[in-house]
Design a protein around this motif. Structure first.
Motif, mmCIF file in Angstrom:
data_model
loop_
_atom_site.group_PDB
_atom_site.id
_atom_site.type_symbol
_atom_site.label_atom_id
_atom_site.label_comp_id
_atom_site.label_asym_id
_atom_site.label_seq_id
_atom_site.Cartn_x
_atom_site.Cartn_y
_atom_site.Cartn_z
ATOM 1 N N CYS A 159 0.864 -1.175 0.000
ATOM 2 C CA CYS A 159 0.000 0.000 0.000
ATOM 3 C C CYS A 159 0.906 1.231 0.000
ATOM 4 O O CYS A 159 1.745 1.384 0.881
ATOM 5 C CB CYS A 159 -0.881 0.013 1.244
ATOM 6 N N CYS B 221 0.108 4.620 2.722
ATOM 7 C CA CYS B 221 0.549 4.762 4.110
ATOM 8 C C CYS B 221 2.003 4.303 4.288
ATOM 9 O O CYS B 221 2.417 3.982 5.392
ATOM 10 C CB CYS B 221 -0.380 4.000 5.048
ATOM 11 N N SER C 215 -1.817 1.378 8.029
ATOM 12 C CA SER C 215 -2.841 1.959 8.896
ATOM 13 C C SER C 215 -3.707 2.986 8.182
ATOM 14 O O SER C 215 -4.223 3.885 8.816
ATOM 15 C CB SER C 215 -2.179 2.595 10.118
ATOM 16 N N CYS C 216 -3.851 2.842 6.866
ATOM 17 C CA CYS C 216 -4.715 3.790 6.161
ATOM 18 C C CYS C 216 -6.019 3.113 5.761
ATOM 19 O O CYS C 216 -6.163 1.908 5.917
ATOM 20 C CB CYS C 216 -4.007 4.361 4.941
ATOM 21 N N CYS D 223 -6.015 -0.036 3.288
ATOM 22 C CA CYS D 223 -5.451 -1.340 3.620
ATOM 23 C C CYS D 223 -5.761 -1.793 5.035
ATOM 24 O O CYS D 223 -5.293 -2.851 5.441
ATOM 25 C CB CYS D 223 -3.944 -1.337 3.381
#
Ligand SMILES: [Zn+2]
Lengths: 334, 136
Positions: free
Chosen positions: A93, A96, A101-102, A105
């Motif tokens: 991803c 982030c 931690s976005c 994902c």
């Protein structure tokens, strides 16, 4: 290229769905071989993605279970993963920086339970998990929600009436559990908690042939003992209502046969080898699929096909090595 | 502490090719394909599909070691074909088979949602007619 385009040796498998429920499917797959059936089974178990809790930050834990024990239990809770195919793996991803931690994902969960003045043991369950994304939540929460909306419960009549969730830990008076958890996309190959499959099995459809001529030489008693020699109810006497001298042995349920060879041994033992012949049809399979509830059985089958196609696409020869290979073959030829 | 990351089992390391091709030095029209981060799932369907090709004299795969996450597919063909051609053809055919299978499932479940439940239907051409006839 000067070579004529290759002839196709493609197969056209046939499908018949016998039973389809939300978390269960039974279907027949024909006109393909065991390698394809097994590839689908393996992909369903280990490579269809789901979402599961992967990172836990414990703020307070005064329960009897240690932090990693609880983190492990949280990971095993099935979460609704219909969106998993469209999600990104945290490791690739770019929104982030692999931080994982976005919103593309991961999904954040919070849990906060404090056993205050209750004299009774307090059960912390999956129902106490609060998701930051309504699409991803513990499966029994989603089920209860569906039920509350007045929908029919596809998982069973009274399952959601007594939806008690999945037990995580029990708290005594004064104990507390407070944590933040991150759920991520993953596959069963990485860790079994990501497997959407509870069971995926297939069997070869048996082809049972009874030698009628030989069968006629048997007495009714011998026929009955032949039927009973099979540990599962594969055969029966033809005349359902009335057993008489002419009652023939017929196949009642071919799929009940477990390839145990008992009837064949019995036929040999009574001196009638070849009375019953059983072979496995090489191109016909009966599948049973059960899911954890993370995705429906139908989604699991369809996603498995999609994932397998993606895998095949990834192993295609790239233009450079393909053409160089061809060229090399030409130059190196006699 | 020094345990390898779990994803090493299925993520191709940077700088490594997913598929590499190596021609046999002694036999014409024979080659080995090393496929990184794949196992029996892909190896076995590829091998069986290659066996359907009459120009393929030999096709086999091996997983050299359970801790080496790669397979080696070896193909030997007649002069009418080549290992790369047979390999590509096998992938194309498998892909088409899976596309067909996907449609077969879609057709069947669509028909299930219509009012013809309990009736035996085999997916395929017959079913298109069935959908048209039963779904309005
Ligand atoms: Zn991200």
């Amino acid at each position: 290229m000067d070579r004529p385009s290759g002839t196709s040796y493609q197969r056209f498998p046939r499908v018949r769905i016998r039973e389809l429920k939300d978390d269960y499917a039974k279907f027949e797959l024909r006109d393909t071989d065991a390698s394809m059936a097994n590839a689908l089974r393996r992909v369903m178990i280990a490579e269809v993605p789901t979402v599961a809790i992967d990172l836990v930050e414990i703020e307070v834990n005064s329960s009897v279970l240690n932090d990693e024990f609880i983190a492990h239990r949280l990971g095993l809770i099935p979460l609704t993963s219909a969106a998993a195919m469209q999600m990104r793996f945290s490791r690739d991803c770019d929104a982030c920086d692999g931080d994982g931690s976005c919103e593309y994902c991961s999904v954040e969960f919070h849990l906060s339970v404090h056993a205050t003045d209750s004299d009774q043991t307090l059960e912390v369950t999956s129902n106490d998990l609060r998701s930051m994304d309504p699409k991803v939540c513990p499966v029994d929460q989603a089920r209860a929600y569906q039920h509350a909306l007045g929908g029919t419960d596809p998982f069973g009549a009274n399952a959601s009436n007594e939806n008690r969730g999945i037990l995580i830990v029990k708290l005594r008076r004064g104990q507390e559990l407070r944590l933040r958890a991150i759920a991520r996309k993953g596959i069963g190959k990485d860790h079994a908690k990501w497997s959407p499959a509870a069971t995926v099995t297939f069997m070869y459809e048996p082809d049972i042939r009874i030698n009628e001529e030989l069968m006629e030489t048997l007495t009714v008693e011998e026929r009955i003992s032949l039927i009973e020699s099979s540990p599962t109810k594969v055969f029966e006497l033809d005349s359902a209502n009335q057993v008489n001298l002419f009652s023939l042995v017929v196949v009642k349920n071919a799929e009940a046969y477990t390839y145990d060879d008992e009837v064949i041994k019995h036929a040999e033992a009574i001196g009638k080898p070849g009375l019953v012949e059983i072979t496995a049809k090489e191109d016909s399979f009966v599948f049973t699929v059960e899911t954890t509830g993370a995705i429906t059985a139908y989604e699991l089958i369809m996603n498995a096909i999609t994932v397998l196609r993606q895998k095949l696409d990834a192993v295609r020869l790239q233009d450079d090595d393909g053409d160089l290979g061809e060229l090399g073959a030409h130059l190196g030829g006699p | 502490m020094n345990a390898p990351d779990r994803y090493e089992r299925f993520v191709v390391p940077e700088g490594t090719k997913k598929v590499s091709y190596e021609r046999d030095t002694k036999i014409v029209n024979a080659a080995s394909f090393t496929v990184e981060r794949e196992d029996h799932t892909v190896g076995n369907i590829l091998r069986m599909q290659l066996h359907r090709d009459p120009n393929v004299l030999f096709a086999g795969y091996k997983l050299p070691h359970p801790l080496q996450y790669k397979i080696i597919v070896r193909i030997h063909t007649t002069s009418q074909s080549s290992p790369t051609q047979a390999y590509t053809q096998a992938i194309n055919d498998l892909d088409k088979e899976l596309e067909y299978l996907k449609q077969a499932f879609e057709w069947f479940s669509m028909q299930e949602g219509c009012a013809v439940q309990g009736k035996e239907m085999i997916s395929g051409v017959k079913l298109i007619f069935c959908i048209v006839a039963s779904c309005r």
